[in-house]
Design a protein around this motif. Structure first.
Motif, PDB file in Angstrom:
ATOM      1  N   LEU A   8       0.819  -1.227   0.000  1.00 42.05           N
ATOM      2  CA  LEU A   8       0.000   0.000   0.000  1.00 42.05           C
ATOM      3  C   LEU A   8       0.850   1.274   0.000  1.00 42.05           C
ATOM      4  O   LEU A   8       0.561   2.209  -0.773  1.00 42.05           O
ATOM      5  N   PRO A   9       1.912   1.366   0.814  1.00 44.85           N
ATOM      6  CA  PRO A   9       2.705   2.600   0.802  1.00 44.85           C
ATOM      7  C   PRO A   9       3.469   2.833  -0.506  1.00 44.85           C
ATOM      8  O   PRO A   9       3.942   3.945  -0.754  1.00 44.85           O
ATOM      9  N   LYS A  10       3.573   1.798  -1.340  1.00 50.02           N
ATOM     10  CA  LYS A  10       4.338   1.919  -2.576  1.00 50.02           C
ATOM     11  C   LYS A  10       3.477   2.325  -3.782  1.00 50.02           C
ATOM     12  O   LYS A  10       4.003   2.475  -4.883  1.00 50.02           O
ATOM     13  N   ILE A  11       2.183   2.488  -3.588  1.00 54.11           N
ATOM     14  CA  ILE A  11       1.317   2.937  -4.679  1.00 54.11           C
ATOM     15  C   ILE A  11       1.414   4.457  -4.772  1.00 54.11           C
ATOM     16  O   ILE A  11       1.019   5.161  -3.833  1.00 54.11           O
ATOM     17  N   PRO A  12       1.962   4.995  -5.846  1.00 50.78           N
ATOM     18  CA  PRO A  12       2.148   6.450  -5.950  1.00 50.78           C
ATOM     19  C   PRO A  12       0.796   7.170  -5.951  1.00 50.78           C
ATOM     20  O   PRO A  12      -0.024   6.932  -6.846  1.00 50.78           O
ATOM     21  N   PRO A  13       0.525   8.019  -4.973  1.00 46.48           N
ATOM     22  CA  PRO A  13      -0.792   8.669  -4.894  1.00 46.48           C
ATOM     23  C   PRO A  13      -1.086   9.590  -6.070  1.00 46.48           C
ATOM     24  O   PRO A  13      -2.258   9.881  -6.331  1.00 46.48           O
ATOM     25  N   ASP A  14      -0.050  10.032  -6.774  1.00 42.30           N
ATOM     26  CA  ASP A  14      -0.279  10.885  -7.935  1.00 42.30           C
ATOM     27  C   ASP A  14      -0.554  10.084  -9.198  1.00 42.30           C
ATOM     28  O   ASP A  14      -0.858  10.658 -10.247  1.00 42.30           O
ATOM     29  N   ARG A  15      -0.478   8.752  -9.090  1.00 44.15           N
ATOM     30  CA  ARG A  15      -0.712   7.907 -10.260  1.00 44.15           C
ATOM     31  C   ARG A  15      -1.903   6.969 -10.111  1.00 44.15           C
ATOM     32  O   ARG A  15      -2.526   6.590 -11.114  1.00 44.15           O
ATOM     33  N   ALA A  16      -2.206   6.581  -8.874  1.00 44.08           N
ATOM     34  CA  ALA A  16      -3.286   5.612  -8.687  1.00 44.08           C
ATOM     35  C   ALA A  16      -3.932   5.769  -7.325  1.00 44.08           C
ATOM     36  O   ALA A  16      -3.276   6.146  -6.348  1.00 44.08           O
ATOM     37  N   LEU A  17      -5.219   5.485  -7.270  1.00 41.89           N
ATOM     38  CA  LEU A  17      -5.965   5.456  -6.014  1.00 41.89           C
ATOM     39  C   LEU A  17      -5.782   4.072  -5.401  1.00 41.89           C
ATOM     40  O   LEU A  17      -6.060   3.056  -6.040  1.00 41.89           O
ATOM     41  N   ALA A  18      -5.298   4.022  -4.161  1.00 46.26           N
ATOM     42  CA  ALA A  18      -4.996   2.754  -3.501  1.00 46.26           C
ATOM     43  C   ALA A  18      -6.227   2.198  -2.787  1.00 46.26           C
ATOM     44  O   ALA A  18      -6.901   2.904  -2.039  1.00 46.26           O
ATOM     45  N   VAL A  19      -6.482   0.918  -3.014  1.00 51.25           N
ATOM     46  CA  VAL A  19      -7.604   0.211  -2.404  1.00 51.25           C
ATOM     47  C   VAL A  19      -7.056  -0.989  -1.643  1.00 51.25           C
ATOM     48  O   VAL A  19      -6.130  -1.657  -2.104  1.00 51.25           O
ATOM     49  N   ALA A  20      -7.602  -1.265  -0.473  1.00 50.57           N
ATOM     50  CA  ALA A  20      -7.230  -2.458   0.295  1.00 50.57           C
ATOM     51  C   ALA A  20      -8.365  -3.468   0.239  1.00 50.57           C
ATOM     52  O   ALA A  20      -9.537  -3.100   0.357  1.00 50.57           O
ATOM     53  N   ALA A  21      -8.020  -4.741   0.048  1.00 51.42           N
ATOM     54  CA  ALA A  21      -9.036  -5.792  -0.054  1.00 51.42           C
ATOM     55  C   ALA A  21      -8.501  -7.075   0.554  1.00 51.42           C
ATOM     56  O   ALA A  21      -7.295  -7.321   0.578  1.00 51.42           O
ATOM     57  N   GLY A  22      -9.410  -7.889   1.053  1.00 52.69           N
ATOM     58  CA  GLY A  22      -9.021  -9.192   1.560  1.00 52.69           C
ATOM     59  C   GLY A  22      -8.972  -9.275   3.072  1.00 52.69           C
ATOM     60  O   GLY A  22      -8.030  -8.786   3.684  1.00 52.69           O
ATOM     61  N   GLY A  23      -9.993  -9.871   3.669  1.00 51.11           N
ATOM     62  CA  GLY A  23      -9.981 -10.127   5.101  1.00 51.11           C
ATOM     63  C   GLY A  23     -10.326  -8.951   5.991  1.00 51.11           C
ATOM     64  O   GLY A  23     -10.207  -9.059   7.219  1.00 51.11           O
ATOM     65  N   LEU A  24     -10.741  -7.828   5.439  1.00 50.44           N
ATOM     66  CA  LEU A  24     -11.099  -6.665   6.262  1.00 50.44           C
ATOM     67  C   LEU A  24     -12.450  -6.905   6.924  1.00 50.44           C
ATOM     68  O   LEU A  24     -13.436  -7.184   6.255  1.00 50.44           O
ATOM     69  N   ALA A  25     -12.487  -6.772   8.252  1.00 55.60           N
ATOM     70  CA  ALA A  25     -13.706  -7.158   8.962  1.00 55.60           C
ATOM     71  C   ALA A  25     -14.045  -6.269  10.150  1.00 55.60           C
ATOM     72  O   ALA A  25     -14.970  -6.575  10.892  1.00 55.60           O
ATOM     73  N   SER A  26     -13.311  -5.167  10.340  1.00 53.18           N
ATOM     74  CA  SER A  26     -13.579  -4.320  11.496  1.00 53.18           C
ATOM     75  C   SER A  26     -13.149  -2.888  11.211  1.00 53.18           C
ATOM     76  O   SER A  26     -12.399  -2.622  10.257  1.00 53.18           O
ATOM     77  N   LEU A  27     -13.610  -1.981  12.063  1.00 53.95           N
ATOM     78  CA  LEU A  27     -13.192  -0.587  11.958  1.00 53.95           C
ATOM     79  C   LEU A  27     -11.683  -0.478  12.151  1.00 53.95           C
ATOM     80  O   LEU A  27     -11.018   0.309  11.462  1.00 53.95           O
ATOM     81  N   ALA A  28     -11.134  -1.275  13.060  1.00 54.15           N
ATOM     82  CA  ALA A  28      -9.681  -1.259  13.289  1.00 54.15           C
ATOM     83  C   ALA A  28      -8.934  -1.663  12.025  1.00 54.15           C
ATOM     84  O   ALA A  28      -7.889  -1.087  11.699  1.00 54.15           O
ATOM     85  N   ASP A  29      -9.457  -2.648  11.308  1.00 56.24           N
ATOM     86  CA  ASP A  29      -8.832  -3.062  10.049  1.00 56.24           C
ATOM     87  C   ASP A  29      -8.815  -1.914   9.044  1.00 56.24           C
ATOM     88  O   ASP A  29      -7.809  -1.672   8.371  1.00 56.24           O
ATOM     89  N   VAL A  30      -9.935  -1.226   8.934  1.00 52.75           N
ATOM     90  CA  VAL A  30     -10.036  -0.111   7.991  1.00 52.75           C
ATOM     91  C   VAL A  30      -9.069   1.004   8.379  1.00 52.75           C
ATOM     92  O   VAL A  30      -8.391   1.581   7.520  1.00 52.75           O
ATOM     93  N   GLU A  31      -8.988   1.291   9.662  1.00 54.88           N
ATOM     94  CA  GLU A  31      -8.079   2.346  10.121  1.00 54.88           C
ATOM     95  C   GLU A  31      -6.616   1.966   9.882  1.00 54.88           C
ATOM     96  O   GLU A  31      -5.786   2.823   9.542  1.00 54.88           O
ATOM     97  N   THR A  32      -6.308   0.685  10.017  1.00 46.96           N
ATOM     98  CA  THR A  32      -4.933   0.221   9.790  1.00 46.96           C
ATOM     99  C   THR A  32      -4.519   0.418   8.341  1.00 46.96           C
ATOM    100  O   THR A  32      -3.439   0.945   8.051  1.00 46.96           O
ATOM    101  N   VAL A  33      -5.368   0.003   7.402  1.00 46.62           N
ATOM    102  CA  VAL A  33      -4.993   0.137   5.989  1.00 46.62           C
ATOM    103  C   VAL A  33      -5.042   1.600   5.546  1.00 46.62           C
ATOM    104  O   VAL A  33      -4.281   2.013   4.657  1.00 46.62           O
ATOM    105  N   ALA A  34      -5.902   2.393   6.189  1.00 48.04           N
ATOM    106  CA  ALA A  34      -5.933   3.826   5.871  1.00 48.04           C
ATOM    107  C   ALA A  34      -4.602   4.476   6.237  1.00 48.04           C
ATOM    108  O   ALA A  34      -4.070   5.308   5.492  1.00 48.04           O
ATOM    109  N   ALA A  35      -4.052   4.078   7.373  1.00 45.84           N
ATOM    110  CA  ALA A  35      -2.761   4.626   7.799  1.00 45.84           C
ATOM    111  C   ALA A  35      -1.629   4.222   6.857  1.00 45.84           C
ATOM    112  O   ALA A  35      -0.610   4.916   6.769  1.00 45.84           O
ATOM    113  N   LEU A  36      -1.827   3.123   6.130  1.00 47.22           N
ATOM    114  CA  LEU A  36      -0.819   2.656   5.178  1.00 47.22           C
ATOM    115  C   LEU A  36      -0.985   3.278   3.793  1.00 47.22           C
ATOM    116  O   LEU A  36      -0.156   3.054   2.913  1.00 47.22           O
ATOM    117  N   GLY A  37      -2.074   4.034   3.612  1.00 51.74           N
ATOM    118  CA  GLY A  37      -2.264   4.723   2.347  1.00 51.74           C
ATOM    119  C   GLY A  37      -3.505   4.357   1.571  1.00 51.74           C
ATOM    120  O   GLY A  37      -3.739   4.909   0.484  1.00 51.74           O
TER     121      GLY A  37
END
Length: 286
Positions: free
Chosen positions: A223-252
């Motif tokens: 996630l941190p390696k996806i250039p924000p000026d080139r692509a919108l980063a999405v996290a998928a796979g096994g996300l099941a809680s607010l804590a999970d969402v907050e964790t991947v948000a912190a990673l980009g």
């Protein structure tokens, strides 16, 4: 561009495992059968009469820009070849409306019956919620991109590890019919492939498609390696809680895709509220 493009040798990326290879072969066979019923040329011609697409990527981008937190792509599927979750009763229209009301930014639908227990009619049913729709399919042929557009999708899922060097052809084909391409990656090599293909919407999937196991370290690595000026980063796979969402948000991550946690829940509407950290209106006490 040719209407078919079979999966090539993916070279520098890992070979497909036996399970995924079997799924690819099965999906190819199903697509060949679909072509006998309606040709790619016929579908392409019918697209001119189809409704205009709405911005799938734009909806996710605008949500993050306005809210400062990832928007949810909520999956609607009776089954998936990549998880063990199945749902006996599936009312696509009701689920899409529930996800809309619970705060989802986008939803997905599936055109494949055998692997996902979906159908082309599911896109029309999901459209009732007035949210952008992702065609969630194991895409192995350009025919499926056209089919998704004809059915009413606004975006199509492309798996870099399956398509390999052909990925750029699929991204280009999607763009040519006004579909956004959500390109899924699981490794550094696949991320490089996605960026080289011009993908501007990239999903990091922490779930191994061969074993179905979830490895959160994949999020940390990619996630941190996806250039924000080139692509919108999405996290998928096994996300099941607010804590999970907050964790991947912190990673980009600027968006998240949630499927099995919702489809396994007795009440997906309530479950999505829980994941978002909100409360259903009808459960709020006066």
């Amino acid at each position: 561009m040719a209407e078919t493009c079979h999966v090539p040798d993916i070279g520098r990326l890992p070979d497909l495992g036996p399970r995924v290879s079997g799924l690819v072969a099965q999906r190819r066979a199903d697509v060949e059968n679909a072509k006998k019923k309606r040709s790619g040329g016929s579908l392409t011609g019918a697209i001119g009469e189809a409704a205009k697409t709405v911005g799938f990527r734009a909806a996710l981008y605008n949500h993050f820009a306005e809210k400062g937190r990832p928007g949810v792509i909520a999956d609607i599927q009776g089954a998936s070849p990549f998880t063990k979750v199945t749902r006996a009763r599936l009312d696509v229209s009701d689920l899409a409306q529930d996800f809309h009301d619970a705060g989802a930014v986008c939803v997905s639908a599936c055109q494949d019956r055998r692997l996902y227990r979906g159908s082309l009619a599911d896109f029309g049913a999901a459209r009732a919620a007035d949210l952008p729709i992702l065609a969630n399919d194991l895409v192995v042929d350009l025919y499926q991109v056209i089919e998704a557009r004809y059915a009413g999708a606004d975006a199509v899922l492309l798996i870099a590890g399956v398509l390999g060097a052909a990925l750029s052809d699929f991204v280009s084909r999607a763009e040519s019919v006004m579909l956004d391409a959500l390109v899924e990656v699981r490794s550094q090599g696949e991320l490089a492939l996605a960026l080289d293909a011009g993908a501007n919407l990239i999903a990091v999937n922490a779930r191994d498609l061969e074993t179905m196991e979830v490895d959160p370290s994949v999020f940390e690595a990619l996630l941190p390696k996806i250039p924000p000026d080139r692509a919108l980063a999405v996290a998928a796979g096994g996300l099941a809680s607010l804590a999970d969402v907050e964790t991947v948000a912190a990673l980009g991550a600027k968006a998240v895709r949630i499927g099995s946690a919702l489809m396994a829940a007795p009440d997906p509407y309530v479950r999505l509220h829980e994941i978002l950290g909100t409360e259903p209106d009808d459960l709020v006490e006066d």
